[in-house]
Design a protein around this motif. Structure first.
Motif, PDB file in Angstrom:
ATOM      1  N   VAL A 237       0.843  -1.203   0.000  1.00 50.67           N
ATOM      2  CA  VAL A 237       0.000   0.000   0.000  1.00 50.67           C
ATOM      3  C   VAL A 237       0.874   1.249   0.000  1.00 50.67           C
ATOM      4  CG1 VAL A 237      -1.664   1.347   1.346  1.00 50.67           C
ATOM      5  CG2 VAL A 237      -1.991  -1.112   1.052  1.00 50.67           C
ATOM      6  N   GLU A 238       1.907   1.237   0.832  1.00 45.84           N
ATOM      7  CA  GLU A 238       2.815   2.382   0.873  1.00 45.84           C
ATOM      8  C   GLU A 238       3.575   2.518  -0.450  1.00 45.84           C
ATOM      9  OE1 GLU A 238       2.434   0.133   3.164  1.00 45.84           O
ATOM     10  OE2 GLU A 238       1.953   1.165   5.047  1.00 45.84           O
ATOM     11  N   ALA A 239       3.946   1.397  -1.054  1.00 44.58           N
ATOM     12  CA  ALA A 239       4.667   1.431  -2.331  1.00 44.58           C
ATOM     13  C   ALA A 239       3.787   2.025  -3.429  1.00 44.58           C
ATOM     14  CB  ALA A 239       5.114   0.021  -2.717  1.00 44.58           C
ATOM     15  N   VAL A 240       2.521   1.624  -3.426  1.00 44.01           N
ATOM     16  CA  VAL A 240       1.596   2.182  -4.413  1.00 44.01           C
ATOM     17  C   VAL A 240       1.404   3.675  -4.177  1.00 44.01           C
ATOM     18  CG1 VAL A 240      -0.816   2.190  -5.173  1.00 44.01           C
ATOM     19  CG2 VAL A 240       0.391   0.024  -4.867  1.00 44.01           C
ATOM     20  N   ALA A 241       1.324   4.076  -2.915  1.00 44.04           N
ATOM     21  CA  ALA A 241       1.158   5.506  -2.604  1.00 44.04           C
ATOM     22  C   ALA A 241       2.297   6.328  -3.173  1.00 44.04           C
ATOM     23  CB  ALA A 241       1.053   5.705  -1.094  1.00 44.04           C
ATOM     24  N   SER A 242       3.531   5.815  -3.052  1.00 47.43           N
ATOM     25  CA  SER A 242       4.686   6.519  -3.597  1.00 47.43           C
ATOM     26  C   SER A 242       4.610   6.609  -5.118  1.00 47.43           C
ATOM     27  CB  SER A 242       5.980   5.796  -3.179  1.00 47.43           C
ATOM     28  OG  SER A 242       7.108   6.420  -3.749  1.00 47.43           O
ATOM     29  N   THR A 243       4.214   5.512  -5.751  1.00 46.91           N
ATOM     30  CA  THR A 243       4.064   5.500  -7.209  1.00 46.91           C
ATOM     31  C   THR A 243       2.997   6.485  -7.656  1.00 46.91           C
ATOM     32  OG1 THR A 243       4.741   3.176  -7.313  1.00 46.91           O
ATOM     33  CG2 THR A 243       3.495   4.041  -9.194  1.00 46.91           C
ATOM     34  N   VAL A 244       1.897   6.486  -6.946  1.00 46.40           N
ATOM     35  CA  VAL A 244       0.781   7.369  -7.285  1.00 46.40           C
ATOM     36  C   VAL A 244       1.196   8.834  -7.223  1.00 46.40           C
ATOM     37  CG1 VAL A 244      -1.428   8.237  -6.400  1.00 46.40           C
ATOM     38  CG2 VAL A 244      -1.085   5.790  -6.725  1.00 46.40           C
ATOM     39  N   GLU A 245       1.995   9.203  -6.217  1.00 43.78           N
ATOM     40  CA  GLU A 245       2.456  10.589  -6.110  1.00 43.78           C
ATOM     41  C   GLU A 245       3.276  10.988  -7.335  1.00 43.78           C
ATOM     42  OE1 GLU A 245       1.690  12.850  -4.096  1.00 43.78           O
ATOM     43  OE2 GLU A 245       0.771  11.809  -2.420  1.00 43.78           O
ATOM     44  N   ILE A 246       4.151  10.091  -7.776  1.00 42.90           N
ATOM     45  CA  ILE A 246       4.992  10.382  -8.937  1.00 42.90           C
ATOM     46  C   ILE A 246       4.138  10.514 -10.190  1.00 42.90           C
ATOM     47  CG2 ILE A 246       6.796   9.458 -10.437  1.00 42.90           C
ATOM     48  CD1 ILE A 246       7.954   8.086  -7.918  1.00 42.90           C
ATOM     49  N   VAL A 247       3.274   9.536 -10.407  1.00 48.08           N
ATOM     50  CA  VAL A 247       2.425   9.549 -11.604  1.00 48.08           C
ATOM     51  C   VAL A 247       1.501  10.761 -11.591  1.00 48.08           C
ATOM     52  CG1 VAL A 247       0.630   8.308 -12.863  1.00 48.08           C
ATOM     53  CG2 VAL A 247       2.532   7.050 -11.862  1.00 48.08           C
ATOM     54  N   SER A 248       0.985  11.103 -10.408  1.00 47.89           N
ATOM     55  CA  SER A 248       0.065  12.231 -10.301  1.00 47.89           C
ATOM     56  C   SER A 248       0.747  13.544 -10.669  1.00 47.89           C
ATOM     57  CB  SER A 248      -0.486  12.307  -8.872  1.00 47.89           C
ATOM     58  OG  SER A 248      -1.375  13.392  -8.742  1.00 47.89           O
ATOM     59  N   ASP A 249       1.981  13.741 -10.173  1.00 46.16           N
ATOM     60  CA  ASP A 249       2.707  14.974 -10.502  1.00 46.16           C
ATOM     61  C   ASP A 249       2.988  15.060 -12.002  1.00 46.16           C
ATOM     62  OD1 ASP A 249       2.719  15.744  -7.876  1.00 46.16           O
ATOM     63  OD2 ASP A 249       4.725  14.972  -7.454  1.00 46.16           O
ATOM     64  N   GLU A 250       3.404  13.948 -12.594  1.00 44.03           N
ATOM     65  CA  GLU A 250       3.713  13.965 -14.025  1.00 44.03           C
ATOM     66  C   GLU A 250       2.445  14.131 -14.855  1.00 44.03           C
ATOM     67  OE1 GLU A 250       6.085  10.536 -14.858  1.00 44.03           O
ATOM     68  OE2 GLU A 250       7.782  11.252 -13.647  1.00 44.03           O
ATOM     69  N   ASP A 251       1.355  13.535 -14.385  1.00 47.10           N
ATOM     70  CA  ASP A 251       0.076  13.696 -15.079  1.00 47.10           C
ATOM     71  C   ASP A 251      -0.384  15.148 -15.044  1.00 47.10           C
ATOM     72  OD1 ASP A 251      -2.492  12.696 -16.260  1.00 47.10           O
ATOM     73  OD2 ASP A 251      -3.263  13.409 -14.342  1.00 47.10           O
ATOM     74  N   ALA A 252      -0.191  15.810 -13.903  1.00 47.47           N
ATOM     75  CA  ALA A 252      -0.608  17.213 -13.780  1.00 47.47           C
ATOM     76  C   ALA A 252       0.170  18.088 -14.759  1.00 47.47           C
ATOM     77  CB  ALA A 252      -0.388  17.700 -12.353  1.00 47.47           C
ATOM     78  N   TYR A 253       1.475  17.808 -14.898  1.00 47.66           N
ATOM     79  CA  TYR A 253       2.279  18.591 -15.842  1.00 47.66           C
ATOM     80  C   TYR A 253       1.821  18.363 -17.281  1.00 47.66           C
ATOM     81  CZ  TYR A 253       6.099  20.067 -18.806  1.00 47.66           C
ATOM     82  OH  TYR A 253       6.827  20.642 -19.800  1.00 47.66           O
ATOM     83  N   LEU A 254       1.657  17.108 -17.667  1.00 47.18           N
ATOM     84  CA  LEU A 254       1.231  16.803 -19.034  1.00 47.18           C
ATOM     85  C   LEU A 254      -0.162  17.358 -19.315  1.00 47.18           C
ATOM     86  CD1 LEU A 254       2.540  13.155 -19.476  1.00 47.18           C
ATOM     87  CD2 LEU A 254       3.384  15.224 -20.588  1.00 47.18           C
ATOM     88  N   THR A 255      -1.006  17.356 -18.297  1.00 50.75           N
ATOM     89  CA  THR A 255      -2.351  17.908 -18.470  1.00 50.75           C
ATOM     90  C   THR A 255      -2.286  19.393 -18.762  1.00 50.75           C
ATOM     91  OG1 THR A 255      -3.368  16.241 -17.038  1.00 50.75           O
ATOM     92  CG2 THR A 255      -4.566  18.305 -17.329  1.00 50.75           C
ATOM     93  N   SER A 256      -1.402  20.119 -18.074  1.00 55.52           N
ATOM     94  CA  SER A 256      -1.291  21.558 -18.319  1.00 55.52           C
ATOM     95  C   SER A 256      -0.802  21.827 -19.740  1.00 55.52           C
ATOM     96  CB  SER A 256      -0.339  22.206 -17.301  1.00 55.52           C
ATOM     97  OG  SER A 256       0.998  21.797 -17.519  1.00 55.52           O
ATOM     98  N   VAL A 257       0.139  21.008 -20.223  1.00 52.22           N
ATOM     99  CA  VAL A 257       0.623  21.152 -21.602  1.00 52.22           C
ATOM    100  C   VAL A 257      -0.500  20.844 -22.582  1.00 52.22           C
ATOM    101  CG1 VAL A 257       2.243  20.247 -23.320  1.00 52.22           C
ATOM    102  CG2 VAL A 257       2.995  20.612 -20.953  1.00 52.22           C
ATOM    103  N   ALA A 258      -1.244  19.771 -22.301  1.00 48.86           N
ATOM    104  CA  ALA A 258      -2.322  19.363 -23.200  1.00 48.86           C
ATOM    105  C   ALA A 258      -3.432  20.401 -23.259  1.00 48.86           C
ATOM    106  CB  ALA A 258      -2.885  18.012 -22.752  1.00 48.86           C
ATOM    107  N   MET A 259      -3.736  21.054 -22.136  1.00 49.51           N
ATOM    108  CA  MET A 259      -4.806  22.045 -22.137  1.00 49.51           C
ATOM    109  C   MET A 259      -4.430  23.261 -22.986  1.00 49.51           C
ATOM    110  SD  MET A 259      -7.218  20.597 -20.737  1.00 49.51           S
ATOM    111  CE  MET A 259      -8.345  21.988 -20.857  1.00 49.51           C
ATOM    112  N   ARG A 260      -3.159  23.637 -22.963  1.00 50.14           N
ATOM    113  CA  ARG A 260      -2.721  24.722 -23.843  1.00 50.14           C
ATOM    114  C   ARG A 260      -2.875  24.313 -25.303  1.00 50.14           C
ATOM    115  NH1 ARG A 260       1.523  25.306 -20.031  1.00 50.14           N
ATOM    116  NH2 ARG A 260       2.990  24.202 -21.412  1.00 50.14           N
ATOM    117  N   ALA A 261      -2.471  23.080 -25.597  1.00 51.56           N
ATOM    118  CA  ALA A 261      -2.596  22.578 -26.966  1.00 51.56           C
ATOM    119  C   ALA A 261      -4.063  22.497 -27.384  1.00 51.56           C
ATOM    120  CB  ALA A 261      -1.937  21.202 -27.073  1.00 51.56           C
TER     121      ALA A 261
END
Length: 497
Positions: A237-261
């Motif tokens: 559970v803790e391992a997944v939480a760490s993965t989720v934080e990483i994926v979430s941050d990268e998803d937020a960045y890509l989402t901001s780029v995609a919204m501009r596009a």
């Protein structure tokens, strides 16, 4: 997006606006262990509800409990309701109970699971309650907080559920800490820890027997999949939480780029309708294009149960340059002449599309635009014919120079959509002076509520306007003595008006 300073600072606080310290905090309490612990912690300890203060006490007068009875489980559900009322009374917190027949709603919405409908109902009720309290208290809606009791276990379960179904980065991000006004301050805690906290305080909680039914995917993940994963890694559970934080941050960045596009390629944006530049979408990096496609589909039909296959089908059309398919909820997706058109089933008033010259375009409300290409003989007085034609048809039919419109000598196509903010026309008869289309519509006494229904004929999705239908043609497309072919455009209204 989250900066390095914000993500890794141990105690990053800001000074909250005064409204943030007196706005309502709606606690979503079902009566289970996690939400019971949430109420206990909100009343007796500190929570970070994303108001800029970090971990802090919440003034008791700001708290308000919401319990939603889903109309399932009969007497047990009624006892849950009474239990939550008792809890709220014990802590002196106002409580609102909403009863909703979720099974009936789910039956009326084929293609959506009971769990999905129930979730939508809960958040809709929470948003409505937060809005009402903000109005009563005189605080901005944005300052309110809706607080849920999701834990690290819920986050891990959602991660595996989405992975089993098939998903992208958004699904693998699982449950976000903050989304708008919704805050989840218990995401770093385990369910077992909250149960221990309640036992330490001598507080009981309600158990939902359906949580043991492994026919539901979440329960299957909880009781069968996660225990197997824990055999390999007891801290899964803790391992997944760490993965989720990483994926979430990268998803937020890509989402901001995609919204501009997304904004850059959008040509028409109306309720139930989006038109995008298909050529520019085809040239994008596929990671961004997928997100643009997803956003466009959900903007047209927010309740669509969108899957990867629908996004892929859309992008295949874009790559092919033509074609169509029907997405969930009857959304029509088509690509033609470099434009991607996404139209919802209920968007009867929305229109945008290509008008073939010669040809016709159905505007979807009993009206259509008809176009023909008429050659002009050298002996004809083309300007006089055009003036007489316009007077005879009272502006609902117009003759334009086909070459100026880009449809000479053998025909072509024109783009038709609704007026956009900032549209400018060089009205015929004003000798090249420009004027905002909004001013022309006002001068023509077109009611404000009907202006979005006035068709605009353009040389292309981003091209110059040549005719505001029924109002004025553009000076640059006027018929001149040198005109050799006329584009004859006519609005046909079969509604009897």
């Amino acid at each position: 997006m989250t900066s390095v300073a914000r993500r890794y600072a141990k105690d990053l606080r800001t000074t909250p606006a005064p409204d943030a310290l007196r706005a309502p905090v709606v606690l979503m309490v079902s009566g289970g262990a996690d939400s019971t612990a949430l109420l206990l912690l909100a009343c007796t300890s500190t929570l970070d509800i994303a108001d800029g203060r970090g971990e802090a006490h919440i003034a008791r007068e700001r708290l308000h409990v919401l319990h939603v009875n889903h109309g399932l489980r009969g007497l047990d559900a009624e006892e849950d309701e009474e239990f939550v009322r008792g809890l709220a009374e014990r802590w002196g917190v106002p409580v609102t109970v909403r009863s909703v027949d979720v099974p009936a709603l789910a039956d009326a919405r084929p293609g959506e699971s009971f769990e999905q409908v129930a979730r939508e109902v809960r958040y809709a009720e929470a948003a409505a309650l937060a809005d009402r309290l903000c109005e009563e208290w005189g605080t901005p809606r944005s300052a309110a907080r809706i607080v849920t009791a999701h834990t690290a276990d819920d986050r891990a379960e959602t991660f595996f559920m989405n992975a089993v179904r098939g998903t992208g980065a958004r699904g693998l991000s699982s449950i976000p800490r903050v989304r708008g006004r919704i805050v989840r301050p218990l995401l770093e805690l385990r369910h077992r820890d909250l149960c221990d906290l309640l036992r330490m305080h001598g507080i009981v909680w309600r158990e939902d027997e359906t949580n043991q039914d492994v026919r539901y995917l979440r329960n299957h993940v909880r009781h069968r999949l996660l225990p197997v994963a824990a055999e390999e890694n007891p801290r899964v559970v803790e391992a997944v939480a760490s993965t989720v934080e990483i994926v979430s941050d990268e998803d937020a960045y890509l989402t901001s780029v995609a919204m501009r596009a997304y904004r850059e390629v959008t040509r028409t944006s109306e309720e139930g309708l989006r038109v995008l530049d298909a050529n520019r979408l085809a040239a994008m990096d596929v990671a961004i294009a997928r997100r643009v496609a997803r956003s466009a589909l959900l903007d047209v039909a927010p309740t669509m149960r969108l899957e990867a296959q629908h996004v892929n089908a859309l992008l295949e059309l874009v790559a092919a340059g033509e074609g169509s398919f029907t997405a969930p909820l009857g959304v029509d997706v088509s690509v033609q002449y470099g434009t991607l058109r996404i139209k919802g089933r209920d968007a009867e008033k929305a229109f945008a599309g290509w008008l073939e010259v010669p040809g016709a375009l159905d505007l979807g409300d009993g009206r259509s635009l008809v176009a023909s290409l008429v050659p002009v003989a050298p002996a004809d007085n083309a300007p006089a014919l055009a003036r007489a034609h316009g007077l005879e048809h009272e502006g609902l039919s117009v003759m334009l120079d086909a070459e100026a419109c880009g449809v000479a000598p053998e025909g072509g196509r024109l783009w038709v959509d609704a007026p956009k903010a900032g549209d400018v026309l060089c009205p015929l008869g004003m000798h090249g002076q420009s004027k905002r289309v909004s001013e022309l519509l006002a001068e023509a006494r077109v009611p404000a509520r009907e202006r979005s229904r006035v068709p605009m004929v353009r040389t292309g999705p981003t091209g110059a306007a040549v005719w505001v239908v029924g109002v004025r043609a553009d000076e640059r497309a006027r018929v001149t003595p040198g005109t050799r072919a006329v584009a004859l455009l006519t609005l046909v209204d079969e509604r009897g008006r």
